[in-house]
Design a protein around this motif. Sequence first.
Motif, PDB file in Angstrom:
ATOM      1  N   ALA A  24       0.832  -1.207   0.000  1.00  0.00           N
ATOM      2  CA  ALA A  24       0.000   0.000   0.000  1.00  0.00           C
ATOM      3  C   ALA A  24       0.866   1.256   0.000  1.00  0.00           C
ATOM      4  CB  ALA A  24      -0.916  -0.005   1.221  1.00  0.00           C
ATOM      5  N   LEU A  25       1.956   1.221   0.740  1.00  0.00           N
ATOM      6  CA  LEU A  25       2.873   2.364   0.777  1.00  0.00           C
ATOM      7  C   LEU A  25       3.491   2.596  -0.599  1.00  0.00           C
ATOM      8  CD1 LEU A  25       4.348   4.503   2.488  1.00  0.00           C
ATOM      9  CD2 LEU A  25       6.065   2.754   3.020  1.00  0.00           C
ATOM     10  N   ALA A  26       3.916   1.514  -1.249  1.00  0.00           N
ATOM     11  CA  ALA A  26       4.489   1.640  -2.597  1.00  0.00           C
ATOM     12  C   ALA A  26       3.454   2.178  -3.577  1.00  0.00           C
ATOM     13  CB  ALA A  26       5.022   0.291  -3.064  1.00  0.00           C
ATOM     14  N   ALA A  27       2.205   1.717  -3.435  1.00  0.00           N
ATOM     15  CA  ALA A  27       1.147   2.208  -4.323  1.00  0.00           C
ATOM     16  C   ALA A  27       0.917   3.702  -4.125  1.00  0.00           C
ATOM     17  CB  ALA A  27      -0.148   1.441  -4.060  1.00  0.00           C
ATOM     18  N   GLY A  28       0.954   4.142  -2.878  1.00  0.00           N
ATOM     19  CA  GLY A  28       0.796   5.566  -2.609  1.00  0.00           C
ATOM     20  C   GLY A  28       1.923   6.396  -3.207  1.00  0.00           C
ATOM     21  N   LEU A  29       3.147   5.911  -3.056  1.00  0.00           N
ATOM     22  CA  LEU A  29       4.287   6.633  -3.621  1.00  0.00           C
ATOM     23  C   LEU A  29       4.275   6.593  -5.144  1.00  0.00           C
ATOM     24  CD1 LEU A  29       7.094   5.486  -1.146  1.00  0.00           C
ATOM     25  CD2 LEU A  29       6.006   7.739  -1.280  1.00  0.00           C
ATOM     26  N   ALA A  30       3.709   5.535  -5.718  1.00  0.00           N
ATOM     27  CA  ALA A  30       3.606   5.463  -7.178  1.00  0.00           C
ATOM     28  C   ALA A  30       2.705   6.555  -7.723  1.00  0.00           C
ATOM     29  CB  ALA A  30       3.068   4.092  -7.593  1.00  0.00           C
ATOM     30  N   GLY A  31       1.783   7.044  -6.902  1.00  0.00           N
ATOM     31  CA  GLY A  31       0.928   8.134  -7.335  1.00  0.00           C
ATOM     32  C   GLY A  31       1.672   9.453  -7.425  1.00  0.00           C
ATOM     33  N   GLN A  32       2.692   9.621  -6.596  1.00  0.00           N
ATOM     34  CA  GLN A  32       3.489  10.843  -6.636  1.00  0.00           C
ATOM     35  C   GLN A  32       4.460  10.834  -7.813  1.00  0.00           C
ATOM     36  OE1 GLN A  32       5.398  11.114  -2.822  1.00  0.00           O
ATOM     37  NE2 GLN A  32       3.473  11.115  -1.684  1.00  0.00           N
ATOM     38  N   SER A  33       5.011   9.654  -8.093  1.00  0.00           N
ATOM     39  CA  SER A  33       5.942   9.499  -9.208  1.00  0.00           C
ATOM     40  C   SER A  33       5.999   8.016  -9.559  1.00  0.00           C
ATOM     41  CB  SER A  33       7.336  10.005  -8.838  1.00  0.00           C
ATOM     42  OG  SER A  33       8.291   9.619  -9.820  1.00  0.00           O
ATOM     43  N   SER A  34       6.046   7.712 -10.841  1.00  0.00           N
ATOM     44  CA  SER A  34       6.094   6.309 -11.266  1.00  0.00           C
ATOM     45  C   SER A  34       7.499   5.728 -11.209  1.00  0.00           C
ATOM     46  CB  SER A  34       5.554   6.178 -12.697  1.00  0.00           C
ATOM     47  OG  SER A  34       6.328   6.956 -13.598  1.00  0.00           O
ATOM     48  N   ALA A  35       8.482   6.532 -10.819  1.00  0.00           N
ATOM     49  CA  ALA A  35       9.871   6.079 -10.803  1.00  0.00           C
ATOM     50  C   ALA A  35      10.185   5.311  -9.517  1.00  0.00           C
ATOM     51  CB  ALA A  35      10.814   7.273 -10.939  1.00  0.00           C
ATOM     52  N   HIS A  36      10.455   4.027  -9.648  1.00  0.00           N
ATOM     53  CA  HIS A  36      10.941   3.169  -8.570  1.00  0.00           C
ATOM     54  C   HIS A  36      10.147   3.310  -7.261  1.00  0.00           C
ATOM     55  CE1 HIS A  36      14.296   2.610 -11.283  1.00  0.00           C
ATOM     56  NE2 HIS A  36      14.573   3.905 -11.227  1.00  0.00           N
ATOM     57  N   PRO A  37       8.843   3.094  -7.261  1.00  0.00           N
ATOM     58  CA  PRO A  37       8.070   3.255  -6.029  1.00  0.00           C
ATOM     59  C   PRO A  37       8.453   2.256  -4.942  1.00  0.00           C
ATOM     60  CG  PRO A  37       6.723   2.265  -7.741  1.00  0.00           C
ATOM     61  CD  PRO A  37       7.988   2.707  -8.400  1.00  0.00           C
ATOM     62  N   VAL A  38       8.820   1.025  -5.337  1.00  0.00           N
ATOM     63  CA  VAL A  38       9.193   0.020  -4.329  1.00  0.00           C
ATOM     64  C   VAL A  38      10.493   0.425  -3.639  1.00  0.00           C
ATOM     65  CG1 VAL A  38       9.857  -2.386  -3.972  1.00  0.00           C
ATOM     66  CG2 VAL A  38       7.992  -1.828  -5.531  1.00  0.00           C
ATOM     67  N   ARG A  39      11.457   0.883  -4.418  1.00  0.00           N
ATOM     68  CA  ARG A  39      12.725   1.323  -3.828  1.00  0.00           C
ATOM     69  C   ARG A  39      12.512   2.525  -2.922  1.00  0.00           C
ATOM     70  NH1 ARG A  39      17.118   2.551  -8.221  1.00  0.00           N
ATOM     71  NH2 ARG A  39      16.469   0.423  -8.747  1.00  0.00           N
ATOM     72  N   ARG A  40      11.670   3.455  -3.329  1.00  0.00           N
ATOM     73  CA  ARG A  40      11.397   4.628  -2.500  1.00  0.00           C
ATOM     74  C   ARG A  40      10.626   4.239  -1.244  1.00  0.00           C
ATOM     75  NH1 ARG A  40       8.150   7.033  -6.609  1.00  0.00           N
ATOM     76  NH2 ARG A  40       7.419   8.502  -5.036  1.00  0.00           N
ATOM     77  N   ALA A  41       9.729   3.262  -1.362  1.00  0.00           N
ATOM     78  CA  ALA A  41       8.997   2.797  -0.180  1.00  0.00           C
ATOM     79  C   ALA A  41       9.953   2.156   0.818  1.00  0.00           C
ATOM     80  CB  ALA A  41       7.917   1.803  -0.593  1.00  0.00           C
ATOM     81  N   ALA A  42      10.902   1.368   0.333  1.00  0.00           N
ATOM     82  CA  ALA A  42      11.885   0.743   1.218  1.00  0.00           C
ATOM     83  C   ALA A  42      12.734   1.794   1.924  1.00  0.00           C
ATOM     84  CB  ALA A  42      12.772  -0.209   0.420  1.00  0.00           C
ATOM     85  N   ALA A  43      13.124   2.838   1.184  1.00  0.00           N
ATOM     86  CA  ALA A  43      13.918   3.908   1.791  1.00  0.00           C
ATOM     87  C   ALA A  43      13.109   4.656   2.847  1.00  0.00           C
ATOM     88  CB  ALA A  43      14.397   4.877   0.706  1.00  0.00           C
ATOM     89  N   LEU A  44      11.833   4.878   2.578  1.00  0.00           N
ATOM     90  CA  LEU A  44      10.981   5.583   3.534  1.00  0.00           C
ATOM     91  C   LEU A  44      10.788   4.752   4.798  1.00  0.00           C
ATOM     92  CD1 LEU A  44       9.159   7.915   4.365  1.00  0.00           C
ATOM     93  CD2 LEU A  44       7.311   6.858   3.045  1.00  0.00           C
ATOM     94  N   VAL A  45      10.590   3.447   4.640  1.00  0.00           N
ATOM     95  CA  VAL A  45      10.419   2.577   5.804  1.00  0.00           C
ATOM     96  C   VAL A  45      11.695   2.525   6.623  1.00  0.00           C
ATOM     97  CG1 VAL A  45      10.030   0.184   6.520  1.00  0.00           C
ATOM     98  CG2 VAL A  45       8.602   1.197   4.748  1.00  0.00           C
ATOM     99  N   ALA A  46      12.851   2.479   5.946  1.00  0.00           N
ATOM    100  CA  ALA A  46      14.122   2.456   6.664  1.00  0.00           C
ATOM    101  C   ALA A  46      14.330   3.740   7.463  1.00  0.00           C
ATOM    102  CB  ALA A  46      15.270   2.253   5.677  1.00  0.00           C
ATOM    103  N   ALA A  47      13.914   4.866   6.889  1.00  0.00           N
ATOM    104  CA  ALA A  47      14.082   6.156   7.563  1.00  0.00           C
ATOM    105  C   ALA A  47      13.010   6.393   8.616  1.00  0.00           C
ATOM    106  CB  ALA A  47      14.063   7.292   6.536  1.00  0.00           C
ATOM    107  N   ARG A  48      11.803   5.909   8.355  1.00  0.00           N
ATOM    108  CA  ARG A  48      10.694   6.158   9.273  1.00  0.00           C
ATOM    109  C   ARG A  48       9.771   4.938   9.299  1.00  0.00           C
ATOM    110  NH1 ARG A  48       9.498  10.482  11.878  1.00  0.00           N
ATOM    111  NH2 ARG A  48      10.932  11.738  10.667  1.00  0.00           N
TER     112      ARG A  48
END
Length: 211
Positions: free
Chosen positions: A137-161
């Motif tokens: 769900a987090l990756a899907a939300g981030l995919a709405g902001q940008s289609s570039a690497h949502p899974v990688r960005r979700a992993a980075a967000l979870v690691a940070a917060r």
Amino acid sequence: MPPHAVAHDDPTMTPAATVRPGVDWRDSLRLAADLALLGVLVVLACAPIVTAGAACGTASAAVHRLLTIGRWPTAAECWTDFRTRLAPGLLSGPLVLAVGWLVAVDVAALRRGAVPGGALMIAAVLLIAAAAAGFAALAAGLAGQSSAHPVRRAAALVAARPSALAATTGVVLVAVTLAAFIHPALVPVLAGYTLFAVHAVLRRPRMRSEG
């Protein structure tokens, strides 16, 4: 779907704070109806399985656009977005389906006693599955902001917060709980509300600063 004044010019404000003064109950009802329709359309678009990634990404982008500029995208814009996301998201649906099947098989085996572990192991498997659903769900939300690497960005967000994962997992669990209590024909509408809730989580100031 008609445009709504849900978001205002300040992108740092949360959805609850960006509703225009004087908006009456009809605007809230219209938004609820639009989100319900969005959920039905997403479920239909996900039916071929291989289109699930593009469908969820396009729907998420539509919600993001609503919350940032105050209107839904046109059908032509959605179609263009869907086609852009189709190839990169081809494996998303089959992957989620495979993971869900593995969880169901594991739980069934544990309940039959074919695999040792009992209730404790069932709880552990379900907890991991819930966290995985929250991450999706987090990756899907981030995919709405940008289609570039949502899974990688979700992993980075979870690691940070890590609280981001906890929040989206909570959203998914609420949606699953509601699905268990409503008529099966109404379950698809929850997809739109779930996406909206995920975006509300992502628009919290602390999440935005880390995302």
